[in-house]
Scaffold this active site. Sequence first.
Site, short mmCIF file in Angstrom:
data_model
loop_
_atom_site.label_atom_id
_atom_site.label_comp_id
_atom_site.label_asym_id
_atom_site.label_seq_id
_atom_site.Cartn_x
_atom_site.Cartn_y
_atom_site.Cartn_z
N PRO A 105 3.35 -10.38 0.26
CA PRO A 105 2.75 -10.85 -0.99
C PRO A 105 3.21 -12.25 -1.35
O PRO A 105 4.37 -12.63 -1.14
CB PRO A 105 3.22 -9.82 -2.01
CG PRO A 105 3.52 -8.60 -1.22
CD PRO A 105 4.02 -9.08 0.11
N GLU A 106 2.29 -13.05 -1.88
CA GLU A 106 2.62 -14.40 -2.32
C GLU A 106 3.21 -14.36 -3.72
O GLU A 106 3.28 -13.31 -4.38
CB GLU A 106 1.35 -15.26 -2.30
CG GLU A 106 0.54 -15.13 -1.01
CD GLU A 106 1.04 -16.03 0.10
OE1 GLU A 106 1.54 -17.13 -0.19
OE2 GLU A 106 0.90 -15.64 1.27
N LYS A 149 9.57 -14.25 -4.79
CA LYS A 149 8.96 -13.01 -4.32
C LYS A 149 9.83 -11.79 -4.64
O LYS A 149 9.60 -10.70 -4.11
CB LYS A 149 8.72 -13.09 -2.81
CG LYS A 149 7.77 -14.19 -2.40
CD LYS A 149 7.55 -14.19 -0.90
CE LYS A 149 6.63 -15.32 -0.47
NZ LYS A 149 6.40 -15.34 0.98
#
Length: 357
Positions: A2-3, A51
């Site tokens: 995930p960004e 993140k």
Amino acid sequence: MPEGDTVWQTAKRLHTALAGKVLTLSDFRVPQYATVDLAGRTVLDVTPRGKHLLTRVEGGLTVHTHLGMEGSWKVYTDRQRWTGGPAHQIRLILAAADARPARTAVGYRLPVLDLLRTAEEDRAVGHLGPDLLGPDWSADRALANLLADPARPLGEALLDQRNLAGIGNVYKSELCFLLRATPWLPVGALPAEHTAQLPVLAKKLLEANRDRPIRSTTGRRGQDLFVYGRANRPCLRCTTPIRMANQGDGSRERPTYWCPNCQAGPAPSPPPRARLPVPPENPGPVLHAVRPIDDPSETLVPSPSWPSRRTTSPDAPHSSPAPPAASAAPRPFCSPRPAPPCTVPTGTHRACTRPRP
């Protein structure tokens, strides 16, 4: 993985569901924290850091999680079915019943799950650079971190969370396309005007997508990304086929996309194409041995096809093959057996045709 914008959205959902509410259930499904119980404590806030996710509860404790490649957080009401995965993939459950309706946060496949003191959060996230979506963002500091190693490839420098936090494979490929540079171009070789624009453009992309359900870097409906995930499809700018390769030392999967025409700089060579076998030049007609039904002798018939397993040379002496051996008489499917003699006395059953002893 995930960004930064995806992690920001996850933190927002968790904060809305749990912040300011008393936990009625905390279930750590990892051996290290199997006996920990946070029930009765109030959740103060859920904060994203690059993140990473930091869930702070009263008593000076912080639950630190990272989604990794396959992790996710799901929020359910008491009437919803849990659909994030099988039960054995659950790592943490946090429930707050004083909400209306009650909310339960379920963490699936979390590769990182730690419980630490809030005053010691730097042990988990202190190594990160300026957060693109955080209050500590500093474009000058991020640029200085990127230029600290001018020989490093641009794509690897962008993924290093110590330089700036929040960029993953998607934004790495999209940023390099917007800067018209391949991800393998050294940071120091980037033109000066593009170098100064890099951190500002990165922050602009993440801020534009942190509240969107579908990420977009193009501003076009139906064409959300310029290069990422578009291998072998035409470039939206020049129609050249987009290429894809992995970047890095190979320890992690780093799919990288770029346009070989729009982006300047070094790039991996395309893989060699598989070559089909080349047939011999002018093979000429091939003579196949064909035996007519009525004539047992072989005759030579020209055929334009390629040589088969059985061929006869034009110069070889011809001889009639031996006639096939006469086959034996076919055996019956079932050979008759003599019936056993009848042992039943006469008059006790109907007429029997079997012989009597």
